[in-house]
Design a protein around this motif. Structure first.
Motif, PDB file in Angstrom:
ATOM      1  N   ASP A 150      42.248  38.536  43.161  1.00 27.91           N
ATOM      2  CA  ASP A 150      41.706  37.864  43.409  1.00 27.91           C
ATOM      3  C   ASP A 150      41.614  36.594  44.299  1.00 27.91           C
ATOM      4  O   ASP A 150      40.629  35.653  44.635  1.00 27.91           O
TER       5      ASP A 150
ATOM      6  N   THR B  89      38.779  35.514  46.116  1.00 30.95           N
ATOM      7  CA  THR B  89      37.578  34.720  45.173  1.00 30.95           C
ATOM      8  C   THR B  89      38.676  33.199  45.584  1.00 30.95           C
ATOM      9  O   THR B  89      37.929  32.208  45.761  1.00 30.95           O
ATOM     10  N   PHE B  90      39.978  33.345  46.162  1.00 33.37           N
ATOM     11  CA  PHE B  90      40.686  31.766  46.202  1.00 33.37           C
ATOM     12  C   PHE B  90      40.606  31.426  47.767  1.00 33.37           C
ATOM     13  O   PHE B  90      39.721  30.511  47.763  1.00 33.37           O
TER      14      PHE B  90
ATOM     15  N   TRP C 272      42.437  28.917  41.077  1.00 31.86           N
ATOM     16  CA  TRP C 272      42.878  30.909  41.013  1.00 31.86           C
ATOM     17  C   TRP C 272      44.391  31.609  40.224  1.00 31.86           C
ATOM     18  O   TRP C 272      43.745  32.164  39.722  1.00 31.86           O
TER      19      TRP C 272
ATOM     20  N   SER D 257      43.890  33.871  37.835  1.00 31.33           N
ATOM     21  CA  SER D 257      44.347  35.188  38.656  1.00 31.33           C
ATOM     22  C   SER D 257      45.537  35.647  37.711  1.00 31.33           C
ATOM     23  O   SER D 257      46.581  35.211  37.433  1.00 31.33           O
TER      24      SER D 257
END
Length: 380
Positions: free
Chosen positions: A51, A54-55, A304, A308
């Motif tokens: 991800d 997304t971070f 995150w 994650s």
């Protein structure tokens, strides 16, 4: 190898936000990693599942999508270098060879046209990143980005030396180098690019602004050390993080070292919040945006890391928090006894006098010192 540790909720009175296009950004980064074959197939699969897009979407919640995708792709690229070259690769314990490999890569970042490493996936990915940086960044921002990559490479070679010797550095050296080997300074020019401005040198290079950026590097790096301890120590190999350094420095167990690491990062977070309020009251609109982005960077990294799979390691679950706390475990106004950073505390005026009056939420109204700060004397 250290013990299993339960990490409690960490202090983070910062806003939680994410870019509305985070799903598309995440998908793009996965496709980019495949297009450029970043890392081995196994490593690439692990990175794509982590991800990272997304971070990036958390770091720039209102930023330009094109710049966020550059940041996301670059962060995946950096993990490809760090995991594939430095920590798990054959040259990760041979500092001289690692320096040679990284020097060739930095030449690509400096001059992507050079006829070198034509078939190297990491070099091809870096060329693509540099050309995209040129498209959206100013020459000054791109130059700072390239120079920060060089600083990161220098720091990971330093870490490689300790890995090759099986040694743990002292606290002061570790604190200084951790601000670079986490690659966080490389993101700073993108904080400007994503919102379409460039900080003027009289603000960007001011001692107080450099200090608050370093505080962000410290917090992000130590948070990562705290939240990644399970991931790193479970391999049984060499690892280097703040918990291990503190255990050696003070001759304490890993459990107490974790408590100490949290207290130290809490004290720096408290200082970061104070400095942020002070600079936002005296700086330009661009500086205020920059400081807000530093807060987004810190909080984005935290959120995150607790979600994650890179750190939760579901096959061997890490005992990580799912929430944050809004009060510090240590809010002492005294500087940490670490010479490389103790000078930060000298930059915020009336530090002790104002401690009791400050709110705990980032962005809350606080009492700003009334005297004229040097930054307020700049030419409009």
């Amino acid at each position: 190898m250290g013990p299993e540790l339960t990490v409690p909720p960490i202090y983070s009175p910062l806003r939680s936000a994410i870019h509305p296009r985070h799903v598309a950004i995440e998908a793009h980064t996965g496709e980019w990693a495949e297009e450029f074959s970043i890392g081995s197939p196994e490593l690439r699969s692990q990175l794509v599942k982590s991800d990272i897009g997304t971070f990036a979407a958390r770091i720039f919640p209102e930023g330009r999508e094109e710049v966020i995708t550059i940041a996301a792709d670059f962060m995946l690229w950096i993990f490809g270098v760090d995991d594939g070259y430095c920590e798990e690769g054959e040259i990760g314990t041979r500092p001289g060879e690692l320096l040679g490999a990284l020097s060739r890569l930095i030449r690509i970042a400096q001059n992507p046209e050079v006829p070198m490493l034509a078939d190297d996936p990491l070099a091809l990915g870096l060329r693509d990143l540099r050309y995209r940086m040129d498209r959206y960044g100013t020459p000054v921002q791109v130059t700072r980005w390239v120079e920060a990559i060089g600083d990161y490479f220098q720091a990971v070679v330093w870490e490689s030396f300790h890995r090759s010797q099986g040694t743990v550095p002292g606290l002061n050296d570790y604190t200084m180098m951790r601000m670079y080997d986490g690659a966080t300074p490389i993101i700073l020019p993108m904080l400007e690019m994503a919102y379409g401005y460039e900080l003027q040198p009289n603000e960007r290079d001011h001692t107080s602004v450099r200090a608050i950026a370093e505080m962000a590097h410290f917090i992000i790096g130590w948070d990562n050390d705290i939240l990644s301890h399970h991931k790193e120590h479970r391999t049984g190999g060499y690892y280097l993080n703040a918990v291990r350094v503190l255990a050696q420095e003070y001759g304490i167990g890993h459990g107490q070292a974790l408590v100490t690491a949290i207290a130290y990062r809490d004290r720096v977070m408290d200082l970061f919040l104070r400095m942020a309020e002070f600079l936002k009251a005296t700086g330009s609109p661009q500086l205020r945006q920059y400081i807000d982005s530093l807060g987004d960077f810190i909080r984005g990294a935290q959120e995150w890391e607790i979600t994650s799979v890179r750190y939760t390691t579901p096959d061997d679950p890490a005992d990580l928090p799912s929430t944050f706390r809004d009060t510090p475990t240590d809010n002492s106004p005294e500087p940490l006894d670490i010479p490389a950073i103790s000078w930060w505390w000298d930059l915020v005026p009336n530090l002790q006098d104002d401690t009791a009056s400050r709110g705990t939420a980032y962005g809350s109204s606080v009492s700003v010192p009334s005297f004229l700060h040097p930054m307020a004397q700049r030419t409009a």
